[in-house]
Design an enzyme around this catalytic site. Structure first.
Site, PDB file in Angstrom:
ATOM      1  N   LYS A  45     -11.581   7.027  33.841  1.00 23.08           N
ATOM      2  CA  LYS A  45     -10.301   6.379  34.099  1.00 23.08           C
ATOM      3  C   LYS A  45      -9.565   7.672  34.078  1.00 23.08           C
ATOM      4  CE  LYS A  45      -8.597   7.487  29.693  1.00 23.08           C
ATOM      5  NZ  LYS A  45      -7.733   8.651  29.305  1.00 23.08           N
ATOM      6  N   ASP A  72      -9.873   3.762  23.687  1.00 21.17           N
ATOM      7  CA  ASP A  72     -10.066   3.652  25.113  1.00 21.17           C
ATOM      8  C   ASP A  72     -11.064   2.445  25.443  1.00 21.17           C
ATOM      9  OD1 ASP A  72      -8.339   5.901  25.791  1.00 21.17           O
ATOM     10  OD2 ASP A  72      -9.761   7.047  26.170  1.00 21.17           O
TER      11      ASP A  72
HETATM   12  O1  C5P Z   1     -10.222   6.152  18.966  1.00 21.72           O
HETATM   13  P1  C5P Z   1     -10.575   7.278  19.534  1.00 21.72           P
HETATM   14  O2  C5P Z   1     -11.967   7.864  18.590  1.00 21.72           O
HETATM   15  O3  C5P Z   1     -10.802   7.576  20.868  1.00 21.72           O
HETATM   16  O4  C5P Z   1      -9.468   8.221  18.916  1.00 21.72           O
HETATM   17  C1  C5P Z   1      -9.757   9.606  18.757  1.00 21.72           C
HETATM   18  C2  C5P Z   1      -8.476  10.415  17.969  1.00 21.72           C
HETATM   19  O5  C5P Z   1      -6.989  10.488  18.732  1.00 21.72           O
HETATM   20  C3  C5P Z   1      -8.114   9.673  16.672  1.00 21.72           C
HETATM   21  O6  C5P Z   1      -8.949   9.987  15.606  1.00 21.72           O
HETATM   22  C4  C5P Z   1      -6.654   9.931  16.743  1.00 21.72           C
HETATM   23  O7  C5P Z   1      -6.694  11.402  16.030  1.00 21.72           O
HETATM   24  C5  C5P Z   1      -6.193  10.117  17.991  1.00 21.72           C
HETATM   25  N1  C5P Z   1      -5.552   8.791  18.313  1.00 21.72           N
HETATM   26  C6  C5P Z   1      -4.333   8.643  17.961  1.00 21.72           C
HETATM   27  N2  C5P Z   1      -3.718   7.424  18.358  1.00 21.72           N
HETATM   28  C7  C5P Z   1      -4.394   6.490  19.133  1.00 21.72           C
HETATM   29  C8  C5P Z   1      -5.558   6.857  19.852  1.00 21.72           C
HETATM   30  C9  C5P Z   1      -6.326   8.182  19.409  1.00 21.72           C
HETATM   31  O8  C5P Z   1      -3.598   9.269  16.989  1.00 21.72           O
HETATM   32  N3  C5P Z   1      -3.801   5.559  19.863  1.00 21.72           N
END
Ligand code: C5P
Length: 289
Positions: free
Chosen positions: A11, A136
C-alpha cells in the site's frame, strides 16, 4: 483444500495526518491508503502440526516475531482448528519501507487460511484479529482505497483511483516506525493535508486533484534527518510526477504519474543509481482469495 496460493499487495498513503496522541501510546491517524500492484507471493500447505514459515530473505525472522507466523497462530486459536501449515513467502515488497509489506503478508495469510477452511470467520472478524497484530493490517485485509482513522483500524471505503502509475523509490536508509512517531512533535506541525479535498477528488476520479493534495506529516521527522527524502521528491517532480511524497513512516518516496511511459523513464533514472525502485499501478480490489 490442502494448499493455496495468494498475493499480498503493498500500500501507499496518499495523505497521512496525525491528529493526536492517545493514552495507549499510539497516535490517532487520518490517512487515505491505496493498494498498489507490487506484491509478495504466498504459498501455504496444510500439515498435521506446527507452523513453519520460510521466506526468500535470510534476515527475516521465521518464528513468532514474524507477523505472518502470528497470523496463522491466531487463526488456529480463534477457530479451534487443529493442524499445521508450511507457509512460503516470496518477498518483493521492500522490508521496513512504509509500504506495509509485513502487514500485507499477515493479512494475506489470514484471508488464505480462512478461504482454505471454507471461511469460518467473517471479514469483520478477520479485521478484528488483524487489528490486534498491527495498525495497517485491517486495511490490508480488503485493500483497494480507504480512509483509515483511529490507530489505523477504523476504515471507510473510498473509490479507487482510475489506473494511475507510481514510481516507488526506496532510499538506502532504515527508518524504524516507532522512532518516527517518537520524534513527531504535534505542536510543531504547521501544515496538514487536505484530506476532505483528496477524498472529493477520488470521488470525482480526478487524478490531478489527488496528486496536488498528497501530503504526509511524518516527513517533518524523516526529511529533517535524511536529506535524501526531499532530493528524491524533487527529482520525481522534475521527471514528470504530478505529485510526490513519502509513504507511511518511510523511507519509500513515491511519485504519481498519469503516463506509464513517463513513469518508466523516471524509474530507469533511479535504477542507474542502484536504487531499489519499482513502477507500479493503483490496484482497485486486489484480493485473490
Ligand atoms: O501497529 P504497528 O505495530 O504497525 O505500529 C508500530 C509502531 O508505530 C508502534 O509501536 C507505534 O510506535 C507507532 N504507531 C503509532 N500510532 C499509530 C500506528 C503506529 O504511534 N496509529
Amino acid at each position: 483444500m490442502h494448499q493455496i496460493r495468494c498475493k499480498a499487495y503493498a500500500k501507499i498513503n496518499l495523505t497521512l495526518d496525525v491528529t493526536g496522541k492517545r493514552a495507549d501510546g499510539y497516535h490517532d491517524l487520518k490517512t487515505v491508503m491505496h493498494t498498489v500492484s507490487l506484491c509478495d507471493d504466498i504459498h501455504i500447505i496444510k500439515t498435521d502440526k506446527e507452523i513453519r514459515l520460510k521466506t526468500n530473505l535470510g534476515f527475516l525472522p521465521c518464528d513468532r516475531r514474524n507477523i505472518a507466523y502470528r497470523a496463522a497462530e491466531v487463526f488456529l486459536q480463534k477457530t479451534g482448528i487443529s493442524c499445521g501449515f508450511n507457509i512460503n513467502i516470496n518477498k518483493r515488497i521492500p522490508v521496513a519501507a512504509g509500504l506495509a509489506g509485513g502487514s500485507a503478508d499477515c493479512a494475506a495469510v489470514l484471508r488464505a487460511l480462512n478461504a482454505m477452511h471454507g471461511n469460518p470467520l467473517s471479514v469483520y472478524e478477520l479485521k478484528e484479529l488483524a487489528g490486534n497484530l498491527g495498525s495497517d493490517i485491517p486495511f490490508c485485509i480488503e485493500g483497494g482505497c480507504a480512509l483509515a482513522e483511529g490507530r489505523g483500524e477504523l476504515l471507510t471505503r473510498l473509490p479507487s483511483l482510475p489506473k494511475t502509475f507510481f514510481v516507488l523509490v526506496k532510499p538506502n536508509i532504515y527508518v524504524p516506525t516507532p522512532w518516527v512517531y517518537k520524534n513527531l512533535h504535534l505542536d510543531k506541525i504547521t501544515e496538514h493535508p487536505d484530506t476532505a479535498g483528496c477524498i472529493q477528488a477520488l470521488k470525482d476520479g480526478d487524478i490531478r486533484g489527488v496528486a496536488v493534495r498528497m501530503y504526509n506529516v511524518l516527513e517533518s521527522v524523516t526529511a529533517e534527518k535524511y536529506a535524501v527524502i526531499n532530493k528524491i521528491k524533487t527529482k520525481l517532480i522534475n521527471l514528470g510526477a504530478l505529485g510526490s511524497i513519502m509513504s507511511g513512516s518511510g523511507s519509500t518516496v513515491f511519485g504519481m504519474f498519469d503516463s506509464e511511459k513517463t513513469a518508466k523513464c523516471a524509474c530507469a533514472y533511479f535504477k542507474k543509481f542502484g536504487r531499489e525502485v519499482f513502477t507500479v499501478y493503483s490496484n482497485e480490489y486486489p484480493q485473490t482469495v
